[in-house]
Design a protein around this motif. Sequence first.
Motif, PDB file in Angstrom:
ATOM      1  N   ILE A  76      -8.901  -7.552 -16.520  1.00 53.72           N
ATOM      2  CA  ILE A  76      -8.120  -6.929 -15.423  1.00 53.72           C
ATOM      3  C   ILE A  76      -8.940  -6.622 -14.171  1.00 53.72           C
ATOM      4  CG2 ILE A  76      -6.313  -5.977 -16.915  1.00 53.72           C
ATOM      5  CD1 ILE A  76      -7.685  -3.274 -16.774  1.00 53.72           C
ATOM      6  N   ARG A  77     -10.279  -6.756 -14.273  1.00 57.33           N
ATOM      7  CA  ARG A  77     -11.124  -6.376 -13.130  1.00 57.33           C
ATOM      8  C   ARG A  77     -10.707  -7.049 -11.806  1.00 57.33           C
ATOM      9  NH1 ARG A  77     -15.869  -7.421 -15.085  1.00 57.33           N
ATOM     10  NH2 ARG A  77     -16.188  -5.366 -15.965  1.00 57.33           N
ATOM     11  N   PRO A  78     -10.394  -8.369 -11.816  1.00 58.49           N
ATOM     12  CA  PRO A  78     -10.048  -8.998 -10.536  1.00 58.49           C
ATOM     13  C   PRO A  78      -8.914  -8.275  -9.813  1.00 58.49           C
ATOM     14  CG  PRO A  78     -10.251 -10.646 -12.278  1.00 58.49           C
ATOM     15  CD  PRO A  78     -10.367  -9.313 -12.945  1.00 58.49           C
ATOM     16  N   ALA A  79      -7.966  -7.736 -10.591  1.00 55.99           N
ATOM     17  CA  ALA A  79      -6.829  -7.074  -9.947  1.00 55.99           C
ATOM     18  C   ALA A  79      -7.176  -5.662  -9.477  1.00 55.99           C
ATOM     19  CB  ALA A  79      -5.662  -7.009 -10.932  1.00 55.99           C
ATOM     20  N   LEU A  80      -8.251  -5.100 -10.003  1.00 54.90           N
ATOM     21  CA  LEU A  80      -8.615  -3.732  -9.624  1.00 54.90           C
ATOM     22  C   LEU A  80      -9.434  -3.715  -8.334  1.00 54.90           C
ATOM     23  CD1 LEU A  80      -9.760  -2.384 -13.109  1.00 54.90           C
ATOM     24  CD2 LEU A  80      -7.681  -1.754 -11.894  1.00 54.90           C
ATOM     25  N   LEU A  81     -10.037  -4.852  -8.042  1.00 56.76           N
ATOM     26  CA  LEU A  81     -10.959  -4.884  -6.918  1.00 56.76           C
ATOM     27  C   LEU A  81     -10.272  -5.406  -5.665  1.00 56.76           C
ATOM     28  CD1 LEU A  81     -14.057  -6.439  -8.734  1.00 56.76           C
ATOM     29  CD2 LEU A  81     -13.440  -4.042  -8.532  1.00 56.76           C
ATOM     30  N   SER A  82     -10.059  -4.522  -4.703  1.00 53.57           N
ATOM     31  CA  SER A  82      -9.554  -5.031  -3.422  1.00 53.57           C
ATOM     32  C   SER A  82     -10.776  -5.170  -2.520  1.00 53.57           C
ATOM     33  CB  SER A  82      -8.532  -4.070  -2.823  1.00 53.57           C
ATOM     34  OG  SER A  82      -9.085  -2.791  -2.761  1.00 53.57           O
ATOM     35  N   GLN A  83     -11.190  -6.398  -2.357  1.00 56.78           N
ATOM     36  CA  GLN A  83     -12.476  -6.689  -1.713  1.00 56.78           C
ATOM     37  C   GLN A  83     -12.495  -6.263  -0.246  1.00 56.78           C
ATOM     38  OE1 GLN A  83     -14.157  -8.265  -4.260  1.00 56.78           O
ATOM     39  NE2 GLN A  83     -16.085  -7.837  -3.233  1.00 56.78           N
ATOM     40  N   SER A  84     -13.556  -5.537   0.124  1.00 57.72           N
ATOM     41  CA  SER A  84     -13.718  -5.159   1.527  1.00 57.72           C
ATOM     42  C   SER A  84     -14.889  -5.942   2.111  1.00 57.72           C
ATOM     43  CB  SER A  84     -14.001  -3.659   1.596  1.00 57.72           C
ATOM     44  OG  SER A  84     -14.544  -3.318   2.837  1.00 57.72           O
ATOM     45  N   SER A  85     -14.710  -6.451   3.289  1.00 58.55           N
ATOM     46  CA  SER A  85     -15.796  -7.219   3.899  1.00 58.55           C
ATOM     47  C   SER A  85     -16.724  -6.277   4.677  1.00 58.55           C
ATOM     48  CB  SER A  85     -15.242  -8.288   4.828  1.00 58.55           C
ATOM     49  OG  SER A  85     -14.374  -7.669   5.734  1.00 58.55           O
ATOM     50  N   GLU A  86     -16.227  -5.041   4.904  1.00 57.46           N
ATOM     51  CA  GLU A  86     -16.984  -4.049   5.662  1.00 57.46           C
ATOM     52  C   GLU A  86     -18.130  -3.507   4.798  1.00 57.46           C
ATOM     53  OE1 GLU A  86     -15.721   0.442   7.168  1.00 57.46           O
ATOM     54  OE2 GLU A  86     -14.473  -0.733   5.830  1.00 57.46           O
ATOM     55  N   LYS A  87     -19.323  -3.366   5.370  1.00 57.81           N
ATOM     56  CA  LYS A  87     -20.436  -2.763   4.620  1.00 57.81           C
ATOM     57  C   LYS A  87     -20.487  -1.287   4.971  1.00 57.81           C
ATOM     58  CE  LYS A  87     -21.786  -5.990   2.113  1.00 57.81           C
ATOM     59  NZ  LYS A  87     -20.999  -5.794   0.897  1.00 57.81           N
ATOM     60  N   VAL A  88     -20.376  -0.418   3.942  1.00 63.48           N
ATOM     61  CA  VAL A  88     -20.281   1.009   4.281  1.00 63.48           C
ATOM     62  C   VAL A  88     -21.531   1.808   3.945  1.00 63.48           C
ATOM     63  CG1 VAL A  88     -17.780   1.092   4.166  1.00 63.48           C
ATOM     64  CG2 VAL A  88     -19.082   1.582   2.133  1.00 63.48           C
ATOM     65  N   ASP A 200     -11.193   8.067  -6.814  1.00 69.29           N
ATOM     66  CA  ASP A 200     -11.687   9.325  -6.222  1.00 69.29           C
ATOM     67  C   ASP A 200     -13.160   9.194  -5.833  1.00 69.29           C
ATOM     68  OD1 ASP A 200      -9.276  10.482  -6.600  1.00 69.29           O
ATOM     69  OD2 ASP A 200      -9.841  11.618  -8.396  1.00 69.29           O
ATOM     70  N   THR A 201     -13.925   8.462  -6.677  1.00 67.08           N
ATOM     71  CA  THR A 201     -15.354   8.271  -6.388  1.00 67.08           C
ATOM     72  C   THR A 201     -15.521   7.543  -5.060  1.00 67.08           C
ATOM     73  OG1 THR A 201     -15.594   7.913  -8.764  1.00 67.08           O
ATOM     74  CG2 THR A 201     -17.512   7.444  -7.406  1.00 67.08           C
ATOM     75  N   ILE A 202     -14.721   6.491  -4.887  1.00 62.58           N
ATOM     76  CA  ILE A 202     -14.815   5.695  -3.659  1.00 62.58           C
ATOM     77  C   ILE A 202     -14.450   6.553  -2.451  1.00 62.58           C
ATOM     78  CG2 ILE A 202     -13.722   3.776  -2.395  1.00 62.58           C
ATOM     79  CD1 ILE A 202     -13.549   2.386  -5.218  1.00 62.58           C
ATOM     80  N   ARG A 203     -13.367   7.325  -2.593  1.00 57.26           N
ATOM     81  CA  ARG A 203     -12.918   8.170  -1.474  1.00 57.26           C
ATOM     82  C   ARG A 203     -14.047   9.120  -1.059  1.00 57.26           C
ATOM     83  NH1 ARG A 203      -8.694  10.497  -3.849  1.00 57.26           N
ATOM     84  NH2 ARG A 203      -7.657   8.498  -3.936  1.00 57.26           N
ATOM     85  N   THR A 204     -14.654   9.781  -2.061  1.00 57.50           N
ATOM     86  CA  THR A 204     -15.721  10.753  -1.774  1.00 57.50           C
ATOM     87  C   THR A 204     -16.924  10.065  -1.120  1.00 57.50           C
ATOM     88  OG1 THR A 204     -15.032  12.048  -3.675  1.00 57.50           O
ATOM     89  CG2 THR A 204     -17.271  12.406  -2.896  1.00 57.50           C
ATOM     90  N   CYS A 205     -17.354   8.960  -1.705  1.00 56.12           N
ATOM     91  CA  CYS A 205     -18.560   8.294  -1.187  1.00 56.12           C
ATOM     92  C   CYS A 205     -18.323   7.715   0.203  1.00 56.12           C
ATOM     93  CB  CYS A 205     -19.038   7.214  -2.155  1.00 56.12           C
ATOM     94  SG  CYS A 205     -19.587   7.899  -3.720  1.00 56.12           S
ATOM     95  N   ARG A 206     -17.107   7.243   0.444  1.00 58.04           N
ATOM     96  CA  ARG A 206     -16.817   6.704   1.788  1.00 58.04           C
ATOM     97  C   ARG A 206     -16.801   7.826   2.809  1.00 58.04           C
ATOM     98  NH1 ARG A 206     -14.455   1.036   2.049  1.00 58.04           N
ATOM     99  NH2 ARG A 206     -14.090   1.588   4.218  1.00 58.04           N
ATOM    100  N   TRP A 208     -18.619  10.496   2.684  1.00 58.88           N
ATOM    101  CA  TRP A 208     -20.032  10.837   2.915  1.00 58.88           C
ATOM    102  C   TRP A 208     -20.736   9.796   3.774  1.00 58.88           C
ATOM    103  CZ3 TRP A 208     -21.299  12.255  -2.877  1.00 58.88           C
ATOM    104  CH2 TRP A 208     -20.784  13.529  -3.145  1.00 58.88           C
ATOM    105  N   SER A 209     -20.301   8.550   3.649  1.00 59.19           N
ATOM    106  CA  SER A 209     -20.987   7.512   4.418  1.00 59.19           C
ATOM    107  C   SER A 209     -20.379   7.378   5.815  1.00 59.19           C
ATOM    108  CB  SER A 209     -20.926   6.172   3.686  1.00 59.19           C
ATOM    109  OG  SER A 209     -19.607   5.686   3.754  1.00 59.19           O
ATOM    110  N   GLY A 210     -19.348   8.204   6.067  1.00 55.83           N
ATOM    111  CA  GLY A 210     -18.759   8.192   7.416  1.00 55.83           C
ATOM    112  C   GLY A 210     -17.672   7.158   7.585  1.00 55.83           C
ATOM    113  N   SER A 211     -17.245   6.508   6.487  1.00 55.23           N
ATOM    114  CA  SER A 211     -16.153   5.530   6.580  1.00 55.23           C
ATOM    115  C   SER A 211     -14.898   6.123   5.964  1.00 55.23           C
ATOM    116  CB  SER A 211     -16.490   4.258   5.799  1.00 55.23           C
ATOM    117  OG  SER A 211     -17.728   3.779   6.178  1.00 55.23           O
ATOM    118  N   ALA A 212     -13.783   6.006   6.626  1.00 61.88           N
ATOM    119  CA  ALA A 212     -12.533   6.525   6.064  1.00 61.88           C
ATOM    120  C   ALA A 212     -12.177   5.737   4.815  1.00 61.88           C
ATOM    121  CB  ALA A 212     -11.412   6.385   7.079  1.00 61.88           C
ATOM    122  N   ALA A 213     -11.466   6.392   3.872  1.00 62.07           N
ATOM    123  CA  ALA A 213     -11.114   5.708   2.622  1.00 62.07           C
ATOM    124  C   ALA A 213     -10.089   4.617   2.856  1.00 62.07           C
ATOM    125  CB  ALA A 213     -10.577   6.708   1.628  1.00 62.07           C
TER     126      ALA A 213
END
Length: 213
Positions: A76-88, A200-206, A208-213
């Motif tokens: 199922i991993r392919p469906a969970l990953l919405s690939q971002s081209s942006e480096k955060v 939630d992890t992604i939201r928090t880390c983004r 902190w890195s200054g990128s909106a979730a």
Amino acid sequence: MADFDKLKDAMGDLEEDDVLEMLEKVMEDGGSQAGEAMKACQEGMNIVGERFASQEYFVSDLIFSGELMTEAMDIIRPALLSQSSEKVGKMILCTVEGDLHDIGKNIVKAMLEASGFDVVDMGIDVPAAEIVKKAKEEGIHIIGLSGVLTLAIDSMKATIEAFKEAGLREDVKIVIGGAPVTDKVCELVGADAWAINPADTIRTCREWSGSAA
Ligand code: B12
């Protein structure tokens, strides 16, 4: 519509064929329900844990459950990953000292990478001093600590203390996660945040890195 209770029970019962078949079905439409499927598998792993604790299951069953969960995630991993081209940004992720569990960490890693993070995966059983050293050497300001054993809580605390002792606590943001982690544990160990799921992890880390979730 997939029957997620059935999936959870099949995972708990370690019925490999049923689990894999149900997940293949979930993926037939591209995996619109992959998130629910992951949650059901994780709940199934909790059943495995409970059966191990009550001595109905043995270490061999734990090992098998780990392999089955890894196979399940591969589907199922392919469906969970919405690939971002942006480096955060760059961050460290590892399982803390004394703890060898890495299935959850690896899921979180894959999803962080897909959302644009450059993840330095330090692996499992990582001593506090090594994490501090790596953060210092590479100038990394976001640290993710994973652990599922109760003793991991002590190792998380020790890691945060080690950042304090190195005079680096104010320079890093630390997020902790894993089955025993709660808001109380977060407060106890002195982490900046905790999360129970990759979203939630992604939201928090983004944040902190200054990128909106
Ligand atoms: C599979 C498994 C194993 C496998 C692990 C394989 C692997 N490569 O990881 C093996 C067989 C190796 C294993 C070994 C042991 N295990 Co084990 N294991 C489990 C089991 C059944 C599932 C863990 C799992 O993968 N869950 C699924 C993943 C997806 O969930 P997760 O880890 O929680 O991750 C999610 C979130 O927590 C979060 N997350 C995870 N990491 C991070 C990090 C960050 C930064 C963030 C924000 C979020 C986050 O996102 C993830 C995805 O949603 C658990 C039971 C349970 N309820 O967890 C027992 C369990 C953790 N194990 C247990 C035990 C006792 C052991 C052993 C001591 C057994 C033994 N006698 O040898 C050894 C310990 C070895 C060691 N030193 O670490 C106990 C721990 C008891 C305790 N309170 O400390 C448990 C709870 C079972 C039980 N009820 O008794 N185990």
